[in-house]
Scaffold this motif. Structure first.
Motif, mmCIF file in Angstrom:
data_model
loop_
_atom_site.group_PDB
_atom_site.id
_atom_site.type_symbol
_atom_site.label_atom_id
_atom_site.label_comp_id
_atom_site.label_asym_id
_atom_site.label_seq_id
_atom_site.Cartn_x
_atom_site.Cartn_y
_atom_site.Cartn_z
ATOM 1 N N LEU A 62 12.460 -14.332 -14.913
ATOM 2 C CA LEU A 62 12.349 -12.906 -15.202
ATOM 3 C C LEU A 62 12.852 -12.087 -14.023
ATOM 4 C CD1 LEU A 62 8.778 -12.888 -16.785
ATOM 5 C CD2 LEU A 62 10.939 -12.630 -18.009
ATOM 6 N N ARG A 63 13.298 -10.865 -14.331
ATOM 7 C CA ARG A 63 13.753 -9.953 -13.287
ATOM 8 C C ARG A 63 13.206 -8.568 -13.607
ATOM 9 N NH1 ARG A 63 18.639 -10.716 -13.943
ATOM 10 N NH2 ARG A 63 19.447 -8.770 -14.794
ATOM 11 N N THR A 64 12.468 -8.002 -12.664
ATOM 12 C CA THR A 64 11.902 -6.682 -12.868
ATOM 13 C C THR A 64 12.678 -5.672 -12.041
ATOM 14 O OG1 THR A 64 9.828 -5.428 -12.881
ATOM 15 C CG2 THR A 64 10.163 -6.934 -11.046
ATOM 16 N N THR A 65 12.781 -4.447 -12.573
ATOM 17 C CA THR A 65 13.632 -3.422 -11.971
ATOM 18 C C THR A 65 12.880 -2.107 -11.846
ATOM 19 O OG1 THR A 65 15.533 -4.459 -13.054
ATOM 20 C CG2 THR A 65 15.873 -2.278 -12.137
ATOM 21 N N TYR A 66 13.163 -1.382 -10.761
ATOM 22 C CA TYR A 66 12.527 -0.086 -10.501
ATOM 23 C C TYR A 66 13.606 0.929 -10.137
ATOM 24 C CZ TYR A 66 9.072 -3.726 -9.520
ATOM 25 O OH TYR A 66 8.296 -4.857 -9.575
ATOM 26 N N GLU A 67 13.514 2.123 -10.756
ATOM 27 C CA GLU A 67 14.470 3.208 -10.456
ATOM 28 C C GLU A 67 13.881 4.550 -10.910
ATOM 29 O OE1 GLU A 67 17.725 3.726 -13.546
ATOM 30 O OE2 GLU A 67 17.347 1.555 -13.730
ATOM 31 N N PRO A 68 14.269 5.664 -10.300
ATOM 32 C CA PRO A 68 15.092 5.795 -9.084
ATOM 33 C C PRO A 68 14.208 5.684 -7.841
ATOM 34 C CG PRO A 68 14.590 7.962 -9.945
ATOM 35 C CD PRO A 68 13.920 6.977 -10.846
ATOM 36 N N VAL A 69 14.614 4.873 -6.895
ATOM 37 C CA VAL A 69 13.830 4.680 -5.679
ATOM 38 C C VAL A 69 14.746 4.735 -4.454
ATOM 39 C CG1 VAL A 69 12.101 3.258 -6.849
ATOM 40 C CG2 VAL A 69 14.058 2.159 -5.780
ATOM 41 N N ARG A 70 14.161 5.175 -3.355
ATOM 42 C CA ARG A 70 14.834 5.073 -2.061
ATOM 43 C C ARG A 70 14.415 3.728 -1.487
ATOM 44 N NH1 ARG A 70 17.319 8.776 0.735
ATOM 45 N NH2 ARG A 70 16.383 10.435 -0.544
ATOM 46 N N THR A 71 15.337 2.783 -1.490
ATOM 47 C CA THR A 71 14.985 1.400 -1.175
ATOM 48 C C THR A 71 14.625 1.207 0.292
ATOM 49 O OG1 THR A 71 17.289 0.785 -0.730
ATOM 50 C CG2 THR A 71 16.508 0.589 -3.001
ATOM 51 N N THR A 72 13.679 0.307 0.511
ATOM 52 C CA THR A 72 13.293 -0.078 1.876
ATOM 53 C C THR A 72 13.461 -1.583 2.059
ATOM 54 O OG1 THR A 72 10.982 -0.276 1.179
ATOM 55 C CG2 THR A 72 11.667 1.833 2.131
ATOM 56 N N VAL A 73 14.097 -2.250 1.094
ATOM 57 C CA VAL A 73 14.354 -3.687 1.186
ATOM 58 C C VAL A 73 15.836 -3.911 0.957
ATOM 59 C CG1 VAL A 73 12.046 -4.424 0.464
ATOM 60 C CG2 VAL A 73 13.794 -3.945 -1.271
ATOM 61 N N LYS A 74 16.265 -5.156 1.200
ATOM 62 C CA LYS A 74 17.669 -5.491 0.955
ATOM 63 C C LYS A 74 17.747 -6.784 0.162
ATOM 64 C CE LYS A 74 18.256 -7.892 5.419
ATOM 65 N NZ LYS A 74 16.834 -7.800 5.811
ATOM 66 N N LYS A 75 18.912 -7.030 -0.409
ATOM 67 C CA LYS A 75 19.119 -8.218 -1.229
ATOM 68 C C LYS A 75 18.787 -9.478 -0.433
ATOM 69 C CE LYS A 75 22.579 -10.645 -4.022
ATOM 70 N NZ LYS A 75 23.982 -10.631 -4.531
ATOM 71 N N GLY A 76 18.029 -10.372 -1.056
ATOM 72 C CA GLY A 76 17.646 -11.631 -0.418
ATOM 73 C C GLY A 76 16.267 -11.615 0.203
ATOM 74 N N ASP A 77 15.674 -10.425 0.378
ATOM 75 C CA ASP A 77 14.328 -10.336 0.958
ATOM 76 C C ASP A 77 13.297 -10.975 0.026
ATOM 77 O OD1 ASP A 77 15.302 -9.035 3.144
ATOM 78 O OD2 ASP A 77 14.519 -7.051 2.613
ATOM 79 N N GLU A 78 12.356 -11.691 0.618
ATOM 80 C CA GLU A 78 11.216 -12.218 -0.140
ATOM 81 C C GLU A 78 10.095 -11.182 -0.063
ATOM 82 O OE1 GLU A 78 11.170 -15.034 -1.813
ATOM 83 O OE2 GLU A 78 13.135 -15.791 -1.165
ATOM 84 N N VAL A 79 9.512 -10.851 -1.200
ATOM 85 C CA VAL A 79 8.448 -9.847 -1.242
ATOM 86 C C VAL A 79 7.213 -10.443 -1.916
ATOM 87 C CG1 VAL A 79 10.011 -7.878 -1.232
ATOM 88 C CG2 VAL A 79 9.331 -8.890 -3.407
#
Length: 208
Positions: A131-148
């Motif tokens: 599964l892939r969850t998505t959030y918008e519109p957001v000012r991102t504080t993470v980058k691709k590849g980060d584990e959360v």
């Protein structure tokens, strides 16, 4: 003298009738005694619909924003791939509100799409494809590849870019190209939960 030819003709006709009767009896016996063909599983099977998509596991541990945000618009699955609908859930949230990952995963996208900040988090252990969850519109504080982790902040609500009448976060859920209801990620206890309240302790008098 005329009787002899008539007798011969009758004998021949009788003989032909007997032959026909014998052949008929023989064919009938052959059909009745023939082994019944066995139906193979393939022949007996009935066409079935394709297997449904795997159920969405209740992997969520927090709401994306707040404790129990107001749902401005729910999920409305389109009748066709490109049909009208609402491919997610809109949650009321003021600009600057922290946006949190509902479940642990890996950031698969963090950037801007059509002028809006978007964060996508892939959730391992939720099927194949995951599964892939998505959030918008957001000012991102993470980058691709980060584990959360579940509850970790991935950005803040942007003041612009929302399709709601008021500021909101559009929360989406997909498995490959199939859109699913994001609320199905949350366990029942979390869906029912509201803001915490202080309750009196039994046996202890309340202050006057």
């Amino acid at each position: 003298m005329a009787r002899a030819p008539r007798a011969a003709t009758a004998a021949r006709a009788y003989g032909r009738s007997v032959v026909r009767l014998v052949l008929l009896l023989f064919l009938t016996a052959a059909v009745l005694l023939a082994p019944v063909p066995r139906l193979t599983p393939t022949a007996m099977s009935v066409p079935t619909a394709p297997d449904p998509a795997p159920a969405v596991p209740a992997a969520g541990r927090v709401w994306p924003v707040g404790v129990r945000p107001a749902i401005l618009r729910g999920w409305e699955p389109p009748a066709t791939t490109y049909g009208r609908g609402h491919r997610g859930v809109d949650l009321a949230a003021p600009a600057g509100t922290p946006v949190r990952a509902v479940a642990a995963g890996r950031v698969s996208f963090a950037g801007r799409v059509a002028g809006k900040g978007v964060v996508s988090v892939e959730l391992p252990g939720t099927g194949d494809p995951p599964l892939r969850t998505t959030y918008e519109p957001v000012r991102t504080t993470v980058k691709k590849g980060d584990e959360v982790e579940a509850g970790e902040v991935v950005g803040t609500v942007e003041a612009t870019g929302s399709h709601c009448a008021e500021t909101c976060v559009h929360w989406g859920l997909r498995r490959a190209d199939t859109y699913l209801d994001p609320l199905s990620l949350l366990p029942p206890w979390l869906l029912r939960s509201g803001p915490s309240r202080l309750l009196p302790v039994l046996g202890v008098p309340l202050p006057s």
